[in-house]
Every structure is written in C-alpha cells, then in structure tokens.
Design an enzyme around this catalytic site. Structure first.
Site, PDB file in Angstrom:
ATOM      1  CE  LYS A 136      28.522   5.471  13.901  1.00 21.49           C
ATOM      2  NZ  LYS A 136      28.014   4.121  14.211  1.00 21.49           N
ATOM      3  NE  ARG A 188      22.528   7.617  13.121  1.00 16.20           N
ATOM      4  CZ  ARG A 188      23.426   7.511  14.090  1.00 16.20           C
ATOM      5  NH1 ARG A 188      24.311   8.448  14.290  1.00 16.20           N
ATOM      6  NH2 ARG A 188      23.432   6.454  14.837  1.00 16.20           N
ATOM      7  NE  ARG A 228      27.189   0.895  22.871  1.00 20.25           N
ATOM      8  CZ  ARG A 228      26.939   1.560  21.761  1.00 20.25           C
ATOM      9  NH1 ARG A 228      27.886   2.227  21.150  1.00 20.25           N
ATOM     10  NH2 ARG A 228      25.733   1.541  21.255  1.00 20.25           N
ATOM     11  NE  ARG A 278      23.846   4.098  23.230  1.00 23.74           N
ATOM     12  CZ  ARG A 278      24.461   4.408  22.091  1.00 23.74           C
ATOM     13  NH1 ARG A 278      25.741   4.772  22.097  1.00 23.74           N
ATOM     14  NH2 ARG A 278      23.819   4.366  20.949  1.00 23.74           N
ATOM     15  NE  ARG A 321      21.412   1.793  17.942  1.00 21.07           N
ATOM     16  CZ  ARG A 321      22.330   1.302  18.783  1.00 21.07           C
ATOM     17  NH1 ARG A 321      21.982   0.442  19.721  1.00 21.07           N
ATOM     18  NH2 ARG A 321      23.574   1.686  18.688  1.00 21.07           N
TER      19      ARG A 321
HETATM   20  P1  AP5 Z   1      31.293   2.079  19.635  1.00 17.86           P
HETATM   21  O1  AP5 Z   1      32.611   2.754  19.412  1.00 17.86           O
HETATM   22  O2  AP5 Z   1      30.432   2.580  20.732  1.00 17.86           O
HETATM   23  O3  AP5 Z   1      30.503   1.994  18.248  1.00 17.86           O
HETATM   24  P2  AP5 Z   1      29.684   3.103  17.469  1.00 17.86           P
HETATM   25  O4  AP5 Z   1      29.906   2.844  16.012  1.00 17.86           O
HETATM   26  O5  AP5 Z   1      30.000   4.470  17.985  1.00 17.86           O
HETATM   27  O6  AP5 Z   1      28.232   2.642  17.845  1.00 17.86           O
HETATM   28  P3  AP5 Z   1      26.975   3.477  18.340  1.00 17.86           P
HETATM   29  O7  AP5 Z   1      25.983   2.443  18.753  1.00 17.86           O
HETATM   30  O8  AP5 Z   1      27.328   4.513  19.367  1.00 17.86           O
HETATM   31  O9  AP5 Z   1      26.558   4.146  17.063  1.00 17.86           O
HETATM   32  P4  AP5 Z   1      25.174   4.564  16.741  1.00 17.86           P
HETATM   33  O10 AP5 Z   1      25.474   5.175  15.440  1.00 17.86           O
HETATM   34  O11 AP5 Z   1      24.106   3.545  16.729  1.00 17.86           O
HETATM   35  O12 AP5 Z   1      24.787   5.487  18.008  1.00 17.86           O
HETATM   36  P5  AP5 Z   1      24.830   7.049  18.268  1.00 17.86           P
HETATM   37  O13 AP5 Z   1      25.223   7.252  19.666  1.00 17.86           O
HETATM   38  O14 AP5 Z   1      25.563   7.775  17.198  1.00 17.86           O
HETATM   39  O15 AP5 Z   1      31.592   0.515  19.832  1.00 17.86           O
HETATM   40  C1  AP5 Z   1      30.540  -0.394  20.123  1.00 17.86           C
HETATM   41  C2  AP5 Z   1      31.060  -1.460  21.112  1.00 17.86           C
HETATM   42  O16 AP5 Z   1      32.072  -2.257  20.484  1.00 17.86           O
HETATM   43  C3  AP5 Z   1      31.724  -0.869  22.366  1.00 17.86           C
HETATM   44  O17 AP5 Z   1      31.432  -1.698  23.445  1.00 17.86           O
HETATM   45  C4  AP5 Z   1      33.241  -0.878  22.028  1.00 17.86           C
HETATM   46  O18 AP5 Z   1      34.045  -0.987  23.208  1.00 17.86           O
HETATM   47  C5  AP5 Z   1      33.342  -2.138  21.153  1.00 17.86           C
HETATM   48  N1  AP5 Z   1      34.343  -2.012  20.087  1.00 17.86           N
HETATM   49  C6  AP5 Z   1      34.639  -0.899  19.357  1.00 17.86           C
HETATM   50  N2  AP5 Z   1      35.584  -1.175  18.438  1.00 17.86           N
HETATM   51  C7  AP5 Z   1      35.879  -2.522  18.576  1.00 17.86           C
HETATM   52  C8  AP5 Z   1      36.765  -3.403  17.893  1.00 17.86           C
HETATM   53  N3  AP5 Z   1      37.541  -2.985  16.879  1.00 17.86           N
HETATM   54  N4  AP5 Z   1      36.790  -4.706  18.296  1.00 17.86           N
HETATM   55  C9  AP5 Z   1      35.999  -5.139  19.319  1.00 17.86           C
HETATM   56  N5  AP5 Z   1      35.136  -4.334  20.014  1.00 17.86           N
HETATM   57  C10 AP5 Z   1      35.082  -3.043  19.627  1.00 17.86           C
HETATM   58  O19 AP5 Z   1      23.282   7.404  18.085  1.00 17.86           O
HETATM   59  C11 AP5 Z   1      22.302   6.930  18.979  1.00 17.86           C
HETATM   60  C12 AP5 Z   1      20.933   7.404  18.536  1.00 17.86           C
HETATM   61  O20 AP5 Z   1      20.877   8.842  18.539  1.00 17.86           O
HETATM   62  C13 AP5 Z   1      20.495   7.012  17.127  1.00 17.86           C
HETATM   63  O21 AP5 Z   1      19.954   5.709  17.067  1.00 17.86           O
HETATM   64  C14 AP5 Z   1      19.472   8.099  16.829  1.00 17.86           C
HETATM   65  O22 AP5 Z   1      18.245   7.852  17.492  1.00 17.86           O
HETATM   66  C15 AP5 Z   1      20.096   9.325  17.460  1.00 17.86           C
HETATM   67  N6  AP5 Z   1      20.958  10.063  16.530  1.00 17.86           N
HETATM   68  C16 AP5 Z   1      22.297  10.301  16.667  1.00 17.86           C
HETATM   69  N7  AP5 Z   1      22.765  10.997  15.640  1.00 17.86           N
HETATM   70  C17 AP5 Z   1      21.719  11.193  14.808  1.00 17.86           C
HETATM   71  C18 AP5 Z   1      21.577  11.845  13.551  1.00 17.86           C
HETATM   72  N8  AP5 Z   1      22.630  12.415  12.923  1.00 17.86           N
HETATM   73  N9  AP5 Z   1      20.343  11.876  12.981  1.00 17.86           N
HETATM   74  C19 AP5 Z   1      19.271  11.318  13.576  1.00 17.86           C
HETATM   75  N10 AP5 Z   1      19.327  10.679  14.777  1.00 17.86           N
HETATM   76  C20 AP5 Z   1      20.550  10.622  15.386  1.00 17.86           C
END
Ligand code: AP5
Length: 214
Positions: free
Chosen positions: A17, A92, A127, A160, A171
């Site tokens: 994402k 979410r 990552r 992270r 998660r």
């Molecule tokens: P990446 O692009 O970083 O994936 P992502 O889907 O963004 O994964 P996240 O882990 O950031 O999502 P998340 O939803 O768990 O975390 P968030 O920061 O939103 O890609 C992942 C890896 O794969 C990278 O190394 C990339 O290079 C690689 N990659 C990407 N595409 C690829 C491909 N096609 N092929 C191969 N490799 C690839 O949230 C973190 C925390 O914040 C949550 O757990 C929660 O505690 C809190 N939080 C955030 N938003 C909310 C909310 N709305 N409500 C409540 N809590 C929240």
C-alpha cells in the site's frame, strides 16, 4: 467518469500500500495521507499522543479509532487535498469508514491489493523504512543504493518495531478481524477494484493507473 483522484489503499500489512501510494502521489501530484507514517512521526516527536499510540503500534494492535479519526480529519481539512488524495492505512475499521462517510467524503476508488500471507511475512521481515520521509525499501527486492541510507533524503533506514515476527502475527490478526470486512463494505458501494499484489511493483502500478485513468 473522469480521472479518479479521491483514492484509498486497502490490503493486509505488507501488501504494498505504502509503495504504491508513494508512486501514485508523485505521478498524480496529490498527497499521500498515511496514518501509519503520521503515527510514527508522532511517536518520534515524543508527544503524549505519540507515546500512547506507540503502545499499540509496536505490538501490532490497531490504535483506537477516535485518535486516528481525529488525525485524518485534520489532514482532510488542508488545502493540499483540493485536487485529490490517497488515503494509505485509513479507514481500517468499519467505524473509521463510517466516520469518513459522515465527513461527507465520497471515495472515487478503493484500491484493494491482495497477497498471500506467507509472502507478506517474508516481505515485512526484509523491509527497511525511513522514519524521516516515509520511503520504504526491501533488503532483497528493493534495496536502497547505499545500505541503511535512504535514497530520497539521506537519513538512516531502520527495521520497524512492528516488523518483528510476534507483532507481524498480531497485525495479520487485526487485519483479518477488523479491516478485511471493509472489502465487502466498499464492494457493495461499487467502489472496490482488486489488484494482484504478488506482481512486481511496476506491474501493480500499471494496473492501478489503468483503473484510475479509465
Ligand atoms: P509496503 O509498501 O511498505 O506495504 P504496506 O502495505 O504499506 O505495509 P505496511 O506494513 O506499512 O502496512 P500496515 O498497514 O501494516 O502499516 P501502517 O504503517 O499503515 O511494502 C512492504 C514491503 O514489501 C517493503 O519492503 C516493500 O519494498 C516491499 N514490496 C512492496 N511491493 C512489493 C512487490 N510488488 N513485490 C515485492 N516486494 C514489494 O500502520 C502501522 C500501524 O499503525 C498499525 O499496525 C496500527 O497500529 C497503526 N495504524 C495505522 N493506521 C491506523 C488506523 N487507520 N487505525 C488504527 N491504527 C492504525
């Protein structure tokens, strides 16, 4: 319908994402609104809200709805979003999606990126993230030019806290229980577009762009 500019990324942790949201933001010239990045910035600043949020995030739990809804509401009031935006990591939960509805925001497209869980676990373990500008890398698939240094801003990249195995499992559980119901929520509204996130990042971007510009 014209170009879609009010966008939301949906998918499990590690689906890509953030990677896709950054690419779309720079191609389309509209801001990425990442609640994860905003919460990590609050944690880094040492604010009370950041400390509280970190207690949830570092273990892989969702931060309470009211905290996140408050942050996003502020961002969506900014003049920067006049031409559109990419919500990354919000909504979410169904409660958050209803809060977005009650702000009068109607999304043009929900971009649902799906990848098998075993692939996701490998991706998250490799990552590296820049806490200064939010760029993400992968030690094998997408390494930074210089090890542990962000290509975009020159800051250090780190693993992270929530990319450790125990937090990854939590998660995934939060995604299945609280976020996955949004797939049907938005499918029923005719806003959902599905993408195979196991393809290369370039292939996923091309598939998304063809939907946005159709
Ligand atoms: P990446 O692009 O970083 O994936 P992502 O889907 O963004 O994964 P996240 O882990 O950031 O999502 P998340 O939803 O768990 O975390 P968030 O920061 O939103 O890609 C992942 C890896 O794969 C990278 O190394 C990339 O290079 C690689 N990659 C990407 N595409 C690829 C491909 N096609 N092929 C191969 N490799 C690839 O949230 C973190 C925390 O914040 C949550 O757990 C929660 O505690 C809190 N939080 C955030 N938003 C909310 C909310 N709305 N409500 C409540 N809590 C929240």
């Amino acid at each position: 319908m014209g170009k879609k500019t009010k966008l939301m990324m949906l998918g499990p942790p590690g689906a890509g994402k953030g990677t896709q949201a950054q690419r779309l933001a720079s191609r389309m010239g509209i801001p990425q609104i990442s609640t994860g990045d905003m919460l990590r910035a609050a944690k880094k600043s040492g604010s009370e809200m950041g400390k509280k949020a970190a207690e949830y995030m570092d273990k892989g739990h969702l931060v309470p709805d009211q905290v996140v809804i408050g942050i996003v509401e502020e961002s969506l009031k900014s003049p920067d979003v006049a031409d559109g935006f990419i919500l990354d990591g919000f909504p979410r939960t169904v409660e958050q999606a209803e809060a977005l509805d009650s702000l009068g925001i109607k999304l043009d497209a929900v971009l649902n990126i799906q990848v098998d869980e075993d692939v996701l676990v490998k991706r998250l373990g490799g990552r590296r993230a820049c806490l200064t500008c939010g760029a993400t890398y992968h030690v094998e698939h997408n390494p930074s030019k210089e090890e542990d240094i962000c290509d975009k801003c020159g800051s250090e990249t780190i693993q992270r806290d929530d990319d450790k195995p125990e937090a990854i499992r939590t998660r995934m559980g939060a995604y299945r229980g609280k976020t996955a119901p949004l797939i049907e929520f938005y499918r029923e509204r005719g806003r959902l577009y599905d993408f195979d996130g196991a393809q290369s990042p370039d292939e996923v971007t091309a598939a998304i762009m063809s939907v946005i510009e159709e």
